[in-house]
Structure formats: C-alpha cells, structure tokens
Design an enzyme around this catalytic site. Structure first.
Site, short mmCIF file in Angstrom:
data_model
loop_
_atom_site.label_atom_id
_atom_site.label_comp_id
_atom_site.label_asym_id
_atom_site.label_seq_id
_atom_site.Cartn_x
_atom_site.Cartn_y
_atom_site.Cartn_z
N LYS A 1 108.13 23.04 32.64
CA LYS A 1 108.54 24.44 32.50
C LYS A 1 107.48 25.22 31.75
CE LYS A 1 112.55 27.22 31.04
NZ LYS A 1 113.87 27.20 30.36
N SER B 1 117.63 29.37 32.92
CA SER B 1 116.28 29.84 33.10
C SER B 1 115.31 28.81 33.68
CB SER B 1 115.74 30.33 31.75
OG SER B 1 115.59 29.27 30.85
N SER C 1 120.34 26.56 30.16
CA SER C 1 119.16 26.74 31.02
C SER C 1 118.62 25.48 31.69
CB SER C 1 118.03 27.40 30.23
OG SER C 1 118.29 28.77 30.09
#
Lengths: 96, 485
Positions: free
Chosen positions: B79, B154, B178
């Site tokens: 990420k 996210s 997330s």
C-alpha cells in the site's frame, strides 16, 4: 439550527492553514454541520465518571538507553526538498 | 493453473523443488499486471526493473540452498502509505506526488529479511481516508468482480491486486476498516492485527491511536505467514507491544470444538442487507457443525462508534497532516509571496476534498471552546466501546458478524454524501476503537459479489482468530472462487 457558521468555518480553515474559496466555505459549512449534528448523539451518554481513552494498550513512557545514535545524513534529508540552499531548507520570506 | 492460485506454502515447495524459479514468479506478476491492470488499475507505481534484478539475485541465493523462509522469493504489493526506500511513496496524494523515501518502514525491513520482492505500490484513498479508493488523487481502482463497482477502501488497490491475481499477497493498513472492508468487497482475506502488534514506523500516520498495518491474502494460512514476518516489537515505534509473537501457522489446527462465539445483535440488525445477513448465519451453521456454539450478545455502544471515530480520527489526522507544509518534501505551490501563503496554498492545492474535510473537522473538534464537547467526549465514549468488548470477551472466545452491511457498491454511488459513505464502516470501526484484532474471510456471494465474515478476537489473540477463520475456510470453498477478468 445550524451548529457551525460560515465565519467559524473560515476561522478553522485559517487555523488549519488551508486557503478555501467562498464556495468551499459554504460547502464545508453544510457538511461539517451535518457531521457535527450527527456527532451530538454522543451527548445522549452520561460520561461524567468515565475516564477518556487516548490509547488502548496499558503502556506508559517507553524509554531506550540514552546512547547517541547517528541521525540521517544531511544530503539524504534534503533530497526531497522543494527548495534548498547551503544545506538548508529554503522558504519564501516570512516578513513581507 | 495460474501460479498465484497456489498458496504461499505451495509456492515455497515449488521453489524448493526447483520446479519454478523466483524469476518465474516475478515474471508471472508482471505478465498478469500487463494482462489486467488496464481494467483494475490497482498500482500507482511499478518496481519492475528492480524487482527483476532482485529475483535474479535471490535465485542465486536459492541455488545455494540456504534460504528456508516460507516467504523467500515471493512477489508482494505494498500500500502506498508505507514508505519504501528509493521507491516513490505518495499516499495517493498530489501533495506527495514526487516523494522518494530515504528509509524503509520497519515492515519493509522485515519483508526484505524474509526475502519478498516488492512489485509495486498500491492505490488507496488519499492518506487512507475513505471506503472506496475513489478519494485517490490519481486514479480509480475497480473491483475485479465487477468493474463498475468500487474495490472498497482505503486499501482498495491492495485487495484488488490480490483478487485479480497480480500478486500472491499484499500489505494494507486499517484505521477504521481499511483492510477488512476492501478484503470483503474483493473476496480475499484481510487481517487488522491488535493495535501494537505490528510496528507503525514508516506508515504515514493518519490516526496514530488507530492505525495498524496488516496482510491481505487469498487464504488464511497465507495471512498467518505474512503476519509472522512483520509482527513484533520495534524500538522505532514506542507503541509497538513488547509481547512475544506466537507461531501463527501452528495455530491452524482446524479444531474449534467447544469454541464460544458471540454474535452482537447490533451487527446483524437494521442496515445490514438481507443477503449479507443470510451468508453470516449460514457461516455460523458451518461453525456449529465444526463443534462451536454461538449466542446473541449486545455491544450496546455500537451505535456511537461512528461519531466517536470521526471525531477522534479526524482530530488525530488534523495534527498528523500538519507536517505537509511544502517545506521539507512533496509538492510546493508556485503562487506564494510569503511563508504563510505558501503553507496555505500548498495544502489547498495538494490535498483532495475528503482530506481537507477531515482536517477541518479535526481542527474544529480540537479548537478552543470545543475540545471538551467533542474531542474529550469522544475519548470517553471510546472507553465505553472498549468496555463493551471486554465484557463480551469475559465469556466468549470470538465475536462474529458481517464485515460490511452490503457488498461492493457502484462507483460514484456514495461520493456526494460523506455521511452515507461513512456508514459503510459501521461494523469495522468499533474494532479499531477497542484495539482488538479482526479478520475478514469470504463467506458467500450476493448477486455475484463477495461477502465477508468478520471474526474479532481478544487483544493479541490473533491465533484464535486465525484458527476459527481457517477452520471455516477449510469447510467451505468461497476462497477458491476467482473473478473473471
């Protein structure tokens, strides 16, 4: 009744160092008002004798040995600087 | 069979037996990226040249026969809010569009030690603020199961890349859901570890008392292997816990006889779509057949979690994001005459709408005259929410419910109203506030879209969470289904 005024929103933007247009100020006033109104449901709860939680683990100050360690090299630290001069970060004038 | 349909341990065996090389695995990753990335758009930055060079280097080491780490030579996606030395890290924000980190996050150092190869950096909501990855400053990531739908967020890129077979696994971060919510939406396995289990050093901070890095994988066993590699105390993160890390894979015994499950009535009530509810109750039947028992319980303060979270997370964010000021790194405006203008214009031009909204909310909640009414009040309610979990865990081993109220929604469906978007996280947020670990595992489909089962455990009891998730997974075949791209 509105919980937050457009003047307050502009003041908060100033505190947060955000430049916002009048249009954005209006939008944020509406949206923040909705979120804050929603958040006021917390007032249904009696928390008079409840301690606040800032951190979920039972930890206190975490210390390490007081031994100096090298920091990051200056060239590395300046590598991402938008502007630099003589090994320092350069910024626009503070006073007009 | 595509290489990445194999589990981590199968890939490890293939490498040990020399049936495939590490270069083959890295080739497969970039081949698949070439094939589907145009549709999915999970990656913000690819690390192709370095990944291929690293593969050759590790293949040489492998030939010497000394490398036994189960993750050795496996490609991974990261990420884009986890800093990677020499590999652009943007947090999907224009304010960091050119940021080239000068050190690795602790999780990256640990992954390098284990021998993984970073294929690229994955898309996300800007600064991890969002539930659909639509808040990325750069691109829309699409759900591999239905390209008209969001992958969740996210960590949308991290979940979509694994679901699409671009990488065998990835790292995400979870502040209010997330990791778990995109894992649920994309039909993969995602764990948010206990707060303090994994070092946050090098994770660009959103809400420091809630953020945790965790693994996104295709199976529970893979997830356990990846957590094993990254967990443990770190002198660079004073909030990382100095508690021994157990062997997570050994916990996967398949035996859940006598396990006591709590099902909060607040998690299966109003607002949860019927198909999702049915999938969860079918999952409970499966667990019952395996020897577990379940009872309905109450987490009475659940309905206050969302408001508590938005006040606390936004307050912490407003402080954490003060560092993006155009001085030391990232974007700087060209339009400023003096320093204060430079701060304001840099931030206004660099941040997207949701990030500004949360900075505004947080600054307001912390401002003079409102601090006690909002911020401190929310901290007190956080205590009540944490106690709800403690009470239930006195009598039960795990808490189970859905990960999300609905399956993946359509792109653009919820972008106009922040509150509607926030409602999506209503079942994941309490877990972050309490700091406990939770996993999302695939437990069914509604109209062809994956549904996630959330299994919540006691502090630092990831082993039990994994054991239950694994037993369920082995008794079902939802994790074997793949999206057609």
């Amino acid at each position: 009744m509105s919980r937050i005024s457009i003047e307050q929103v502009k003041h908060v933007a100033d505190l947060a160092r955000l430049a916002i247009t009048d249009e954005e100020a209006e939008m944020f006033t509406k949206q923040l008002d909705a979120i804050i109104t929603f958040a006021e449901q917390l007032n249904e709860l009696d928390t008079e004798n409840v301690p606040p939680t800032s951190h979920v683990l039972d930890m206190r100050n975490v210390m390490r040995e007081d031994v100096p360690e090298p920091g990051l090299p200056r060239e590395e630290v300046l590598k991402n600087a938008p502007d630099q001069q003589d090994g320092q970060f350069r910024v626009p004038a503070i006073l007009e | 069979m595509p290489l990445f349909d194999h589990t981590v341990s199968e890939l490890h065996t293939l490498l040990q037996k020399k049936e495939v090389s590490i270069s083959d695995l890295v080739d497969e990753s970039f081949r698949r990226i070439g094939e589907v990335e145009e549709k999915v758009q999970a990656f913000l930055t690819l690390n192709e040249e370095q990944a291929r060079a690293k593969a050759k280097e590790l293949d040489d080491q492998l030939a010497k026969g000394e490398e036994t780490n189960p993750l050795f030579g496996l490609p991974i996606g990261i990420k884009d809010n986890i800093v990677t030395k020499g590999l652009r890290t943007t947090c999907a924000s224009k304010i960091l569009y050119n940021f080239d980190p000068i050190y690795d996050a602790t999780v990256m150092e640990r992954l390098h030690a284990a021998g993984t190869i970073t294929v690229g950096k994955l898309n996300m909501d800007e600064f991890a603020m969002g539930s659909s990855t639509e808040n990325s400053g750069f691109q829309l990531t699409r759900n591999p199961w239905d390209l008209e739908r969001v992958p969740g967020g996210s960590s949308g890129g991290s979940a979509a890349a694994v679901a699409a077979g671009e990488v065998p696994f990835s790292l995400g971060s979870d502040t209010g859901g997330s990791i778990r919510q995109p894992a649920a939406f994309c039909g993969v396995v995602g764990l948010k570890p206990t707060y303090g289990r994994v070092s946050r050093f090098g994770l660009v901070a959103f809400a420091s008392s809630l953020d945790q890095i965790g693994p996104i994988t295709r199976t529970v066993e893979d997830n356990a292997y990846l957590l094993q590699a990254i967990a443990g105390v770190d002198p660079m993160d004073s909030t990382s816990a100095n508690i021994p890390v157990p062997n997570y894979v050994e916990a996967l015994t398949g035996d859940i006889k006598g396990l006591k499950i709590a099902v909060p009535k607040e998690y299966v009530g109003e607002g949860v779509e019927e198909g999702v509810r049915q999938s969860v109750f079918e999952a409970l039947n499966v667990l019952e057949k395996l020897g577990a028992t379940w009872e309905e319980v109450s987490l009475p303060h659940s309905k206050y979690a969302l408001a508590t979270y938005y006040l606390l997370a936004s307050s912490e964010a407003s402080a954490n994001l003060a560092r993006f000021d155009g001085v030391r790194y990232g974007y700087r405006t060209d339009n400023a005459k003096n320093l204060i203008d430079m701060y304001k214009l840099t931030r206004s031009e660099g941040f997207g709408a949701e990030v500004k909204r949360r900075i505004m909310l947080g600054t307001f909640a912390l401002s003079s005259g409102y601090y006690d009414a909002y911020y401190k009040k929310a901290q007190k309610v956080r205590t009540l929410i944490k106690r709800d979990f403690e009470n239930v865990f006195e009598q039960y081993d795990v808490i189970i419910g859905p990960t999300t109220p609905t399956p993946a929604f359509k792109i653009g469906e919820k972008t106009n109203d922040p509150l509607t978007m926030y409602m999506n996280d209503i079942l994941t947020i309490p877990v972050n506030l309490a700091g406990v670990p939770a996993i999302s595992v695939p437990c069914g489909f509604v109209d062809g879209l994956p549904v996630g089962l959330q299994i919540i455990g006691k502090h630092f009891d990831e082993s039990t969470v994994y054991r239950v998730a694994h037993a369920f997974e082995q008794a079902t075949d939802y994790h074997k289904q793949k999206p057609v791209l």
